[in-house]
Design an enzyme around this catalytic site. Structure first.
Site, PDB file in Angstrom:
ATOM      1  N   GLY A 175      20.842  62.610  28.438  1.00 31.28           N
ATOM      2  CA  GLY A 175      20.988  62.353  26.852  1.00 31.28           C
ATOM      3  C   GLY A 175      22.270  62.792  26.325  1.00 31.28           C
ATOM      4  N   GLY A 183      21.048  70.404  31.742  1.00 29.09           N
ATOM      5  CA  GLY A 183      20.925  71.630  30.909  1.00 29.09           C
ATOM      6  C   GLY A 183      21.792  71.990  29.967  1.00 29.09           C
ATOM      7  CB  SER A 241      28.272  73.184  29.787  1.00 31.23           C
ATOM      8  OG  SER A 241      28.770  72.202  28.758  1.00 31.23           O
ATOM      9  CD  GLN A 249      27.874  58.694  22.124  1.00 31.06           C
ATOM     10  OE1 GLN A 249      28.844  58.390  22.828  1.00 31.06           O
ATOM     11  NE2 GLN A 249      27.092  58.059  21.396  1.00 31.06           N
ATOM     12  CB  CYS A 262      29.060  65.602  21.550  1.00 29.37           C
ATOM     13  SG  CYS A 262      29.065  67.151  22.633  1.00 29.37           S
TER      14      CYS A 262
END
EC number: 2.3.1.181
Length: 217
Positions: free
Chosen positions: A70, A154, A156, A72, A172
């Site tokens: 999911g 997950g 970062s 951007q 994002c």
């Protein structure tokens, strides 16, 4: 709870890890233990399912990979810890919104113990640190994929990295979004230390969540 934690090879190629996550998720059964994979990637931009190419402003010589997570666009590279969480959410009895909150709260807790005050931002998943002038800079990003009740991808967290590549994108999908790392916040620590702390905190929080369900809290 049973959890396998593994460090991947330094400079692991994003596309290779992505394929391995998909294969693991496709082959796992109801009793397959969850896993956490920790790594530093070679430099790469990744576009999530909602990613718009116009948010990649100037990739220069950094590869751009379209991903099934999911979100951007973001950047991964040396000095950043990536924590891949291969969790069976259905087995854990966890809703997606609770899982997203767990990831964010894990990063906030680890940063807090290191002396960095971090926070969530309504409507903008991830973890942020307040900068001079009361602006927020992103220090940790999230991206997840759920398939048949099982999560992969997950979070970062920027530890001590060259932040320049973030200038080549709208991180994002937000134009002008500032990014920061733990080093810029005055903290000196290794990617390995931070990765292990995140893994330990994830295991603790997931165990606590499952324990609260079994006790009916």
């Amino acid at each position: 709870m049973s959890m396998n934690v593994a460090w991947l090879s330094p400079g692991a190629a994003y596309a290779d890890v992505w394929e391995a996550m998909k294969a693991f998720t496709a082959s796992r059964g109801p009793a397959t233990p969850d896993e956490i994979w920790l790594c530093e990637h070679a430099p790469v931009y990744t576009l999530g399912q909602a990613g718009l190419p116009q948010h990649v402003l100037n990739p220069a010589d950094i590869a751009v990979v379209r991903s099934d997570r999911g979100g951007q666009v973001t950047y991964h590279g040396p000095g950043q810890i990536v924590v891949y969480c291969l969790f069976d959410l259905r087995r854990a009895g966890m809703y997606v919104r609770d899982y997203v909150a767990l990831l964010e709260e894990t990063a906030i807790a680890v940063l807090g113990r290191a002396g960095i005050v971090a926070q969530r931002k309504p409507g903008a998943p991830g973890v942020y640190v307040e900068q001079p002038g009361q602006t927020l800079a992103k220090i940790a990003a999230l991206g997840i994929k759920i398939r048949k009740g099982c999560a992969y991808h997950g979070l970062s967290l920027n530890v001590a990295m060259d932040l320049t590549p973030f200038h080549g994108i709208n991180p994002c999908g937000y134009e002008g979004l500032q990014t920061t790392d733990m080093a810029s916040c005055g903290l000196s620590c290794s990617v390995h230390e931070v990765g292990q702390a995140l893994a330990d905190e994830l295991v603790r929080r997931l165990s606590a969540y499952q324990g609260s369900l079994s006790s009916g809290e």
